[in-house]
Design a protein around this motif. Structure first.
Motif, short mmCIF file in Angstrom:
data_model
loop_
_atom_site.label_atom_id
_atom_site.label_comp_id
_atom_site.label_asym_id
_atom_site.label_seq_id
_atom_site.Cartn_x
_atom_site.Cartn_y
_atom_site.Cartn_z
N ARG A 175 -2.26 5.36 8.76
CA ARG A 175 -3.03 6.70 8.34
C ARG A 175 -2.16 7.73 7.96
N VAL A 233 -10.73 2.57 -2.19
CA VAL A 233 -10.80 1.34 -2.17
C VAL A 233 -11.98 0.76 -2.98
N HIS A 244 -8.89 -2.57 6.09
CA HIS A 244 -9.25 -1.32 7.04
C HIS A 244 -8.05 -1.19 8.28
N VAL A 258 -4.76 0.23 6.39
CA VAL A 258 -4.64 1.50 6.31
C VAL A 258 -4.71 2.30 7.52
N ALA A 287 -8.85 6.48 3.75
CA ALA A 287 -9.24 5.65 2.65
C ALA A 287 -10.71 5.89 2.33
N LEU A 333 0.80 -1.12 -0.01
CA LEU A 333 -0.07 -0.03 -0.07
C LEU A 333 0.84 1.20 -0.03
N LEU A 366 -6.35 7.77 -1.42
CA LEU A 366 -6.59 6.21 -1.52
C LEU A 366 -7.85 6.02 -1.46
N LEU A 376 -0.68 7.26 4.47
CA LEU A 376 -1.72 7.15 3.28
C LEU A 376 -2.89 8.06 3.48
#
Length: 972
Positions: free
Chosen positions: A561, A593, A554, A557, A567, A532, A591, A564
């Motif tokens: 956090r 998903v 979840h 990520v 999300a 990621l 980001l 990234l």
């Protein structure tokens, strides 16, 4: 042997088969004397001559003892009486010098005609005498004995005689492929007599530690001792006489304590010097003893001194060559701290013996780990169960593994008395079904138990038997650890200090949303986090519904956090999100998903594939796209694009290990301050699904009326037999409409949709490859739970709770909801015969067993109809399922109205449709050529029937028949 074609009566007998050999030859002249030896040994043991028959065999004789004579008396007559009789004969007759006897002992039903006995069991016992195991046991002159595992467990295990035997394995077709056999060497007992011991220490189970301590002290002083628990066993009648161990001893010491039954004193004989050693204040049986040494309340040193003063001091003990410091005394308390002996038994139908042996071997690893002390197998015969026998192995085992198959169910073992006693809560036994072949076992008395392998998926349905065995062994390991109390948190007597954080049940075991408190990391979790973080790398997470894809994403990520950012999760199943997904190539930021990728229209999937390639080319550090979907998402996304394939990192989420499921349960216990009573059962019932684990734990905690973290450690009952049906019943109201609507897609005369639901429920992932196109569009009520992947040719359960519901629903439940009846599979070999040809049937069944295992076809005859079952219904079902029909042709069968008017027309009709292969087997002269069967082409060579051939020719013909059948079935 009994002539073929005659009706033989089946009678119970204890069988003793004896063979004679002498070094110089000439055994033929001595053979009549063998029968006299055997008869004399039985008579000397108190057996009435009218209670047994002796008939000559090839190398000696066979004695058949009626059931009114105890099996233990027959065993003692063989082991002691026959040994002494042989020694006496050798001493008085030089022709017998160096002679050796081999004896095989077993019990069961044999075929009887006036003046003669025969049948498969008798042949099997006689064959044991010449087995390789007997060759190894026979050393020099004397008597060597071989007995079957069931006879050893029922008669010899737990007696002083048990230590004289050792287990080996031999192959015997009649007794059930590879069987466990026990042998006693000719050298294990001297023909000249029985060696005596100084003391036999007799005790009840509760005083085992004291008996060991007393024997240790006496042996340290130079005496010979033997501990005897059998003399006081509950089933031994008063006045029954001494056991072998007590009979060998000069003196008998009875350990006296409150655990000693008052009445056992009367069972001790006056002919032997018996005294007692009181270890704690007690009364009862000690009142009848003339001498009682009281050690209660003494310390170890004083107790040892008093014991040796009473029983003759320290004789034959050499002087200690050291400093004179007394060697330490082993106290009874130290003995009591020894690890508990835990045994396991694999209960199986005789047809499943190969798998049971593999399972036994696989479980040996738990012996090396110290979890199990012994593992053994217990084959089940339908007739033995019907007679109400209770097996000694099952009685002594702590863990009972049931090899579940249609063959076990046909024995009615699951509903018998033995299983009823095993399942009682006060039995203290751990019972674990191991599903070998698919069969509707859930409505058996043990159907409420959670089964192995993972998800109760039948072993034969696994890609590899080795993988299934690993799942079984892991499950047994976890269950045994909990059964022994090694896997249970210690309960707190007062509130935990400091007070635990109060968490709500729905926070710990959520039924919707992403769990955080009970999240467990898969092995590849760190690799996912690294992927990621990498710019330009497309990430795909794929796997079955409910397997934990969203949860792991979840949490990955959340861990990063700061790097990234937040999300954005878009679901293809949402109409609002679908519009945003279409705009991603133009409006993507940060980001994102995309979940449920498989539900996107084909053109949108293609657009996202092109966009992923663009992201990979630009190496964007701010915009990242992650796709999540069912298994096969990555393949569909990449296609033949080599460039994109090099830029995609795929993480496949499958069924999680039972260790990860256990970690989830552990975290939930810690968060709520609870302890599940059957954690191992929860893990097995979860079937490798973390969501199913959450559902079960949530229901169990609710049933215990716990809604948040408990102030003190609280036990949560885990009666899965109640919880699983309750969860399924709650889901039924949600899914019954979908099942009915899916079944209604079929025309009235078809049941394909029902078959698909049944296959989905039996699949480990809920992902089914379609063998034929599925032409129907799924109604909305169905599409919320099932997904038809037209591109991939698959039907996939897209709702994990729906998959759980299918697995908990019986075949009858789904049939009732869909209003369809599934097609009956043709998966049996139907043996059509007359009652007069039953012995030919038995010989043919022996040859067919390898075919049964190799082709996975069930061998069926009316001899296998369970007691209490409608004969007409059983025969009708077998005719409907016949893939191959072997018709034993004789004057008897062609003269049978049942065969000619009912069975043959059904079989001929099925053969005409191509659904059944008919093979006539000519066992006796008949009007075969003028019958309807004459068009079928197998018959013995030379147009002779089997009864007109010699025994070796008969066996060769039957073997050739099975070879032909095997090749025919393999060719389809």
């Amino acid at each position: 042997m009994i002539g073929v074609g005659k009706l033989a009566e089946s009678v119970p007998r204890t069988v003793v088969s004896v063979d004679l050999a002498v070094p110089a030859g000439g055994a033929e002249e001595l053979l009549p004397g063998v029968a006299a030896l055997v008869a004399g040994a039985l008579t000397a043991a108190g057996v009435d001559p009218g209670s047994f028959d002796v008939q000559e065999s090839a190398g000696g004789c066979t004695a058949l003892v009626r059931p009114e004579v105890a099996e233990s008396d027959v065993a003692e007559a063989v082991l002691a009486g026959l040994t002494e009789a042989l020694a006496a004969r050798i001493a008085e007759d030089a022709a017998w010098h160096g002679a050796r006897l081999r004896a095989a002992v077993h019990s069961g039903k044999v075929s009887a005609l006036p003046g003669r006995f025969g049948g498969p069991l008798l042949r099997a016992v006689e064959s044991l005498v010449y087995s390789s195991a007997m060759e190894e046991a026979q050393h020099g002159a004397g008597l060597a004995v071989i007995t079957t595992g069931s006879f050893y467990d029922r008669v010899l295990r737990g007696t002083a005689r048990a230590n004289e035997f050792r287990p080996v394995r031999v192959h015997t077709e009649v007794l059930g492929t590879t069987a466990r056999i026990w042998t006693r060497s000719a050298a294990s007992r001297s023909p000249a007599g029985v060696e005596r011991t100084d003391f036999a220490v007799v005790r009840v189970d509760a005083d085992a530690a004291w008996a060991q301590w007393i024997a240790f002290q006496l042996e340290g002083a130079g005496f010979s001792t033997e501990i005897d628990a059998h003399a006081l066993e509950p089933g031994r009648a008063a006045g029954a006489g001494l056991t072998a161990a007590a009979d060998r001893a000069e003196r008998v010491i009875l350990v006296v304590s409150p655990a000693l039954n008052r009445r056992v004193g009367s069972a001790l004989p006056a002919s032997r010097q018996v005294s007692g050693v009181r270890v704690t204040p007690a009364d009862g049986a000690a009142e009848v003893l003339p001498e009682v040494l009281d050690l209660s309340g003494m310390g170890a040193t004083d107790a040892r001194a008093a014991l040796l003063r009473e029983y003759g001091g320290e004789r034959r003990q050499p002087a200690f060559p050291g400093s004179g410091v007394p060697e330490p005394v082993v106290e009874p308390a130290a003995v009591e701290e020894a690890p508990r002996q835990v045994g396991a038994v694999v209960v199986h139908a005789v047809e499943d013996a190969d798998f049971a042996d593999d399972l036994e071997d696989s479980l040996l690893t738990l012996e090396t780990e110290g979890l199990l002390s012994w593992v053994d197998v217990r084959p089940v015969h339908a007739r033995a169960v019907a007679e109400g026998e209770v097996d000694g192995l099952v009685r002594d085992a702590d863990v009972v593994l049931l090899v579940v198959s249609r063959d076990l169910q046909s024995t009615r073992y699951g509903s018998g008395e033995e299983m009823r006693l095993v399942l009682r809560r006060d039995s203290g036994k751990l019972v674990v079904p191991v599903v070998y072949r698919a069969t509707p076992w859930e409505r058996q008395p043990f159907g409420h138990l959670s089964a192995l392998p993972t998800g109760a998926r039948p072993v034969v349905d696994w890609r590899s038997r080795d993988e299934a065995m690993v799942s079984v062994v892991d499950g047994v390991r976890l269950a045994v650890r909990q059964h022994l109390g090694r896997d249970r948190p210690e309960p707190a007597a007062r509130p935990v200090e400091p007070a635990p954080r109060i968490r709500a049940l729905d926070e710990v075991f959520p039924l919707a949303g992403v769990p955080t408190v009970t999240f467990v990391e898969p092995d590849w979790f760190t690799e996912l986090r690294m992927a990621l973080r990498q710019p330009g790398l497309a990430v795909v997470v794929e796997g079955p519904a409910g397997i934990g894809k969203s949860t792991v994403l979840h949490n990955a990520v959340e861990r990063d956090r700061e790097l990234l950012g937040e999300a954005v999760v878009l679901r293809a199943s949402s109409h609002a999100d679908l519009a945003r997904i279409r705009r991603l190539p133009r409006e993507h930021s940060g980001l994102v998903v995309v979940d449920d990728f498989q539900r996107l229209p084909g053109e949108v999937q293609d657009e996202l594939a092109d966009y992923l390639k663009l992201l990979a080319d630009t190496g964007s550090r701010t915009d990242r796209l992650v796709l999540a979907g069912l298994t096969g998402t990555a393949t569909r996304l990449v296609g033949d694009g080599v460039d994109l394939a090099a830029r995609v990192r795929v993480f496949r989420v499958g069924q999680v290990s039972e260790e990860l499921v256990r970690q989830l349960v552990d975290k939930g216990e810690q968060a709520l301050n609870i302890a599940f009573a059957d954690k191992a059962g929860i893990v097995r019932a979860a079937g490798g699904s973390l969501l199913t684990t959450q559902m079960l734990c949530w229901q169990l905690v609710v049933d215990a009326r716990i809604t948040e973290t408990a102030p003190t450690r609280t036990d949560v009952p885990a009666d899965l037999g109640v919880t699983l049906p309750r969860v399924a019943a709650q889901l039924a109201t949600r899914y019954e409409g979908a099942v009915a609507a899916f079944g209604a897609l079929d025309p009235p005369t078809e049941s394909r949709c029902l078959e698909l639901l049944l296959e989905l429920g039996n699949s480990p992932t809920g992902d089914l490859r379609l063998t034929a196109p599925f032409p129907h569009a799924l109604p909305d009520v169905v599409s919320r739970h099932l997904f038809h992947d037209r591109r991939g040719g698959r039907l996939v359960v897209d709702d994990p709770q729906f998959l759980f519901y299918l697995r908990q629903s019986s075949r009858e439940d789904l049939v009732g909801l869909t209003g369809r009846q599934p097609a009956v599979p043709r998966d049996q070999v139907f043996l059509c015969h007359s009652p007069q040809d039953v012995e030919w049937l038995q010989r043919l069944e022996v040859h067919l067993r390898p075919l049964e295992r190799k082709a996975q076809l069930n061998i069926w005859s009316d001899q296998r109809i369970p007691l209490g079952t409608s004969r007409k219904e059983a025969v009708n079902d077998a005719l409907n399922r016949a893939k191959v029909a072997l018709v034993l042709v004789s004057a008897y069968s062609l003269g049978s109205d049942l065969i000619v008017e009912e069975q043959l027309p059904r079989l001929l009709e099925a053969a005409g449709r191509g659904g059944c292969l008919i093979v006539p087997v000519l066992v006796g002269p008949s009007q075969f050529l003028s019958s309807e069967l004459a068009i079928y082409d197998w018959r013995p060579r030379g147009d002779r029937t089997l009864s007109e051939m010699s025994p070796p020719e008969q066996e060769r013909q039957l073997a050739d028949l099975v070879t032909l059948l095997t090749h025919t079935i393999e060719r389809g």
